[in-house]
Scaffold this motif. Structure first.
Motif, PDB file in Angstrom:
ATOM      1  N   SER A 125       0.841  -1.192   0.000  1.00 45.63           N
ATOM      2  CA  SER A 125       0.000   0.000   0.000  1.00 45.63           C
ATOM      3  C   SER A 125       0.880   1.247   0.000  1.00 45.63           C
ATOM      4  CB  SER A 125      -0.865  -0.013   1.258  1.00 45.63           C
ATOM      5  OG  SER A 125      -1.480   1.229   1.453  1.00 45.63           O
ATOM      6  N   PRO A 126       0.374   2.359  -0.530  1.00 46.28           N
ATOM      7  CA  PRO A 126       1.134   3.609  -0.414  1.00 46.28           C
ATOM      8  C   PRO A 126       1.262   4.058   1.052  1.00 46.28           C
ATOM      9  CG  PRO A 126      -0.671   3.844  -1.994  1.00 46.28           C
ATOM     10  CD  PRO A 126      -0.817   2.509  -1.347  1.00 46.28           C
ATOM     11  N   LEU A 127       0.315   3.642   1.873  1.00 46.49           N
ATOM     12  CA  LEU A 127       0.332   3.959   3.301  1.00 46.49           C
ATOM     13  C   LEU A 127       0.848   2.727   4.034  1.00 46.49           C
ATOM     14  CD1 LEU A 127      -0.511   5.993   5.513  1.00 46.49           C
ATOM     15  CD2 LEU A 127      -2.742   4.875   5.517  1.00 46.49           C
ATOM     16  N   THR A 128       2.052   2.810   4.625  1.00 42.84           N
ATOM     17  CA  THR A 128       2.672   1.635   5.234  1.00 42.84           C
ATOM     18  C   THR A 128       3.094   1.894   6.683  1.00 42.84           C
ATOM     19  OG1 THR A 128       4.878   2.255   4.466  1.00 42.84           O
ATOM     20  CG2 THR A 128       3.580   0.824   3.018  1.00 42.84           C
ATOM     21  N   TYR A 129       3.430   0.810   7.358  1.00 42.30           N
ATOM     22  CA  TYR A 129       3.951   0.858   8.720  1.00 42.30           C
ATOM     23  C   TYR A 129       5.203  -0.016   8.789  1.00 42.30           C
ATOM     24  CZ  TYR A 129       2.116  -3.824   9.164  1.00 42.30           C
ATOM     25  OH  TYR A 129       1.886  -5.153   8.953  1.00 42.30           O
ATOM     26  N   GLU A 130       6.013   0.191   9.801  1.00 42.98           N
ATOM     27  CA  GLU A 130       7.213  -0.617  10.044  1.00 42.98           C
ATOM     28  C   GLU A 130       6.859  -1.697  11.069  1.00 42.98           C
ATOM     29  OE1 GLU A 130      10.923  -1.905   9.451  1.00 42.98           O
ATOM     30  OE2 GLU A 130      10.383   0.040   8.625  1.00 42.98           O
ATOM     31  N   THR A 131       7.146  -2.955  10.733  1.00 46.43           N
ATOM     32  CA  THR A 131       6.876  -4.061  11.651  1.00 46.43           C
ATOM     33  C   THR A 131       7.617  -3.834  12.968  1.00 46.43           C
ATOM     34  OG1 THR A 131       6.583  -5.594   9.826  1.00 46.43           O
ATOM     35  CG2 THR A 131       7.074  -6.555  11.970  1.00 46.43           C
ATOM     36  N   GLY A 132       6.869  -3.919  14.065  1.00 45.90           N
ATOM     37  CA  GLY A 132       7.454  -3.734  15.389  1.00 45.90           C
ATOM     38  C   GLY A 132       7.616  -2.277  15.798  1.00 45.90           C
ATOM     39  N   GLY A 133       7.255  -1.357  14.928  1.00 47.90           N
ATOM     40  CA  GLY A 133       7.402   0.067  15.221  1.00 47.90           C
ATOM     41  C   GLY A 133       6.209   0.643  15.972  1.00 47.90           C
ATOM     42  N   SER A 134       6.287   1.912  16.257  1.00 46.22           N
ATOM     43  CA  SER A 134       5.227   2.580  17.012  1.00 46.22           C
ATOM     44  C   SER A 134       3.906   2.606  16.241  1.00 46.22           C
ATOM     45  CB  SER A 134       5.650   4.003  17.387  1.00 46.22           C
ATOM     46  OG  SER A 134       5.943   4.748  16.225  1.00 46.22           O
ATOM     47  N   GLN A 135       3.975   2.675  14.914  1.00 44.06           N
ATOM     48  CA  GLN A 135       2.738   2.657  14.128  1.00 44.06           C
ATOM     49  C   GLN A 135       2.013   1.324  14.282  1.00 44.06           C
ATOM     50  OE1 GLN A 135       4.826   3.482  10.544  1.00 44.06           O
ATOM     51  NE2 GLN A 135       4.131   5.605  10.440  1.00 44.06           N
ATOM     52  N   GLU A 136       2.782   0.233  14.343  1.00 44.26           N
ATOM     53  CA  GLU A 136       2.151  -1.068  14.560  1.00 44.26           C
ATOM     54  C   GLU A 136       1.497  -1.131  15.932  1.00 44.26           C
ATOM     55  OE1 GLU A 136       2.904  -5.862  14.868  1.00 44.26           O
ATOM     56  OE2 GLU A 136       4.459  -4.651  13.923  1.00 44.26           O
ATOM     57  N   THR A 137       2.140  -0.552  16.930  1.00 42.87           N
ATOM     58  CA  THR A 137       1.565  -0.517  18.276  1.00 42.87           C
ATOM     59  C   THR A 137       0.245   0.240  18.265  1.00 42.87           C
ATOM     60  OG1 THR A 137       3.766  -0.632  19.262  1.00 42.87           O
ATOM     61  CG2 THR A 137       1.984   0.179  20.679  1.00 42.87           C
ATOM     62  N   VAL A 138       0.198   1.345  17.556  1.00 48.40           N
ATOM     63  CA  VAL A 138      -1.044   2.116  17.435  1.00 48.40           C
ATOM     64  C   VAL A 138      -2.115   1.272  16.744  1.00 48.40           C
ATOM     65  CG1 VAL A 138      -2.106   4.134  16.318  1.00 48.40           C
ATOM     66  CG2 VAL A 138       0.082   4.375  17.518  1.00 48.40           C
ATOM     67  N   PHE A 140      -2.368  -1.958  16.726  1.00 49.60           N
ATOM     68  CA  PHE A 140      -2.787  -2.981  17.675  1.00 49.60           C
ATOM     69  C   PHE A 140      -3.875  -2.444  18.605  1.00 49.60           C
ATOM     70  CE2 PHE A 140      -2.491  -4.820  21.916  1.00 49.60           C
ATOM     71  CZ  PHE A 140      -2.675  -6.164  21.651  1.00 49.60           C
ATOM     72  N   TYR A 141      -3.647  -1.268  19.178  1.00 52.12           N
ATOM     73  CA  TYR A 141      -4.621  -0.722  20.126  1.00 52.12           C
ATOM     74  C   TYR A 141      -5.899  -0.245  19.443  1.00 52.12           C
ATOM     75  CZ  TYR A 141      -1.413  -1.401  23.918  1.00 52.12           C
ATOM     76  OH  TYR A 141      -0.593  -1.993  24.857  1.00 52.12           O
ATOM     77  N   ILE A 142      -5.798   0.277  18.247  1.00 48.91           N
ATOM     78  CA  ILE A 142      -7.010   0.645  17.497  1.00 48.91           C
ATOM     79  C   ILE A 142      -7.842  -0.610  17.237  1.00 48.91           C
ATOM     80  CG2 ILE A 142      -7.868   1.421  15.242  1.00 48.91           C
ATOM     81  CD1 ILE A 142      -5.551   3.468  15.239  1.00 48.91           C
ATOM     82  N   ALA A 143      -7.196  -1.686  16.812  1.00 45.05           N
ATOM     83  CA  ALA A 143      -7.905  -2.939  16.550  1.00 45.05           C
ATOM     84  C   ALA A 143      -8.507  -3.503  17.831  1.00 45.05           C
ATOM     85  CB  ALA A 143      -6.969  -3.953  15.900  1.00 45.05           C
ATOM     86  N   LEU A 144      -7.766  -3.442  18.934  1.00 40.38           N
ATOM     87  CA  LEU A 144      -8.266  -3.951  20.207  1.00 40.38           C
ATOM     88  C   LEU A 144      -9.519  -3.190  20.642  1.00 40.38           C
ATOM     89  CD1 LEU A 144      -7.864  -5.893  22.581  1.00 40.38           C
ATOM     90  CD2 LEU A 144      -6.388  -4.149  23.621  1.00 40.38           C
ATOM     91  N   PHE A 145      -9.472  -1.867  20.565  1.00 38.26           N
ATOM     92  CA  PHE A 145     -10.640  -1.071  20.957  1.00 38.26           C
ATOM     93  C   PHE A 145     -11.801  -1.263  19.983  1.00 38.26           C
ATOM     94  CE2 PHE A 145      -7.328   1.492  23.261  1.00 38.26           C
ATOM     95  CZ  PHE A 145      -7.731   1.090  24.523  1.00 38.26           C
ATOM     96  N   THR A 146     -11.488  -1.465  18.709  1.00 35.96           N
ATOM     97  CA  THR A 146     -12.532  -1.748  17.719  1.00 35.96           C
ATOM     98  C   THR A 146     -13.196  -3.085  18.030  1.00 35.96           C
ATOM     99  OG1 THR A 146     -11.355  -0.480  16.033  1.00 35.96           O
ATOM    100  CG2 THR A 146     -13.007  -2.064  15.253  1.00 35.96           C
ATOM    101  N   LEU A 147     -12.405  -4.075  18.377  1.00 35.60           N
ATOM    102  CA  LEU A 147     -12.950  -5.380  18.748  1.00 35.60           C
ATOM    103  C   LEU A 147     -13.858  -5.255  19.975  1.00 35.60           C
ATOM    104  CD1 LEU A 147     -13.181  -8.440  18.545  1.00 35.60           C
ATOM    105  CD2 LEU A 147     -10.997  -8.601  19.792  1.00 35.60           C
ATOM    106  N   ILE A 148     -13.396  -4.553  20.983  1.00 34.41           N
ATOM    107  CA  ILE A 148     -14.207  -4.353  22.190  1.00 34.41           C
ATOM    108  C   ILE A 148     -15.507  -3.639  21.834  1.00 34.41           C
ATOM    109  CG2 ILE A 148     -14.324  -3.127  24.401  1.00 34.41           C
ATOM    110  CD1 ILE A 148     -11.246  -3.744  24.616  1.00 34.41           C
ATOM    111  N   TYR A 149     -15.434  -2.635  20.972  1.00 36.08           N
ATOM    112  CA  TYR A 149     -16.632  -1.920  20.521  1.00 36.08           C
ATOM    113  C   TYR A 149     -17.615  -2.890  19.866  1.00 36.08           C
ATOM    114  CZ  TYR A 149     -19.646   0.863  17.534  1.00 36.08           C
ATOM    115  OH  TYR A 149     -20.739   1.376  16.894  1.00 36.08           O
ATOM    116  N   PHE A 150     -17.135  -3.702  18.904  1.00 33.86           N
ATOM    117  CA  PHE A 150     -18.008  -4.660  18.222  1.00 33.86           C
ATOM    118  C   PHE A 150     -18.616  -5.659  19.212  1.00 33.86           C
ATOM    119  CE2 PHE A 150     -15.595  -4.104  14.009  1.00 33.86           C
ATOM    120  CZ  PHE A 150     -16.576  -3.261  13.489  1.00 33.86           C
TER     121      PHE A 150
END
Length: 162
Positions: A125-138, A140-150
């Motif tokens: 994708s033109p929009l990427t993240y670095e594996t293990g970096g701070s963007q991946e951590t973000v 992770f938490y967005i997905a976790l909160f999205t899961l809790i929301y669902f």
């Protein structure tokens, strides 16, 4: 993407699929998603699943390399065929988890060879993240909160318990 991020993003996405389809959010479905989210990394002996593969990961990496054919649409399609041959919430979850793993790695800086073995060029994708970096951590938490929301907004936790 690290294994925990693959699992959480895939289960959250699988919960999203449930909210827009007739699929049920059952325990076998969720376990299938978690397993499917790990399987593509069977080509890396140091991955979470690779360390538990009794040497299979080493053989696959030697034959195809990391992020080779196991990260392709062809491999994903094989898991869809598995579901068609053995339809269950579990095999559906595996196919969905596998697909979301590929999507997750498509957004990584390294990309994935979507059309392997025909073309080995990795796409991303033109929009990427670095594996293990701070963007991946973000992520992770967005997905976790999205899961809790669902789970609570759509009462998916009731389907898990039944």
């Amino acid at each position: 993407m690290k294994y925990r991020t693959h699992i959480v993003t895939s289960v959250a996405a699988g919960a999203g699929v449930v909210t827009t389809t007739d699929i049920s959010f059952t325990f076998p479905y969720v376990i299938g998603i978690a397993l499917g989210a790990l399987i593509p990394d069977i080509d890396e002996p140091n991955s979470f699943i690779g360390r538990r593969s009794f040497g299979l990961a080493r053989l696959i990496k030697t034959a195809f390399g990391h992020r080779g054919i196991t990260h392709s649409l062809l491999a994903c399609f094989l898991f869809v065929l598995l579901y068609q041959k053995y339809p269950s919430d579990f095999t559906l979850g595996i196919a969905i988890g596998y697909a979301f793993h590929i999507v997750g790695d498509f957004f990584s800086k390294r990309g994935v060879p979507l059309f392997s073995p025909l073309f080995k060029k990795k796409m991303k994708s033109p929009l990427t993240y670095e594996t293990g970096g701070s963007q991946e951590t973000v992520l992770f938490y967005i997905a976790l909160f999205t899961l809790i929301y669902f789970l609570y907004e759509h009462k998916l936790y009731l389907q898990l318990l039944s």
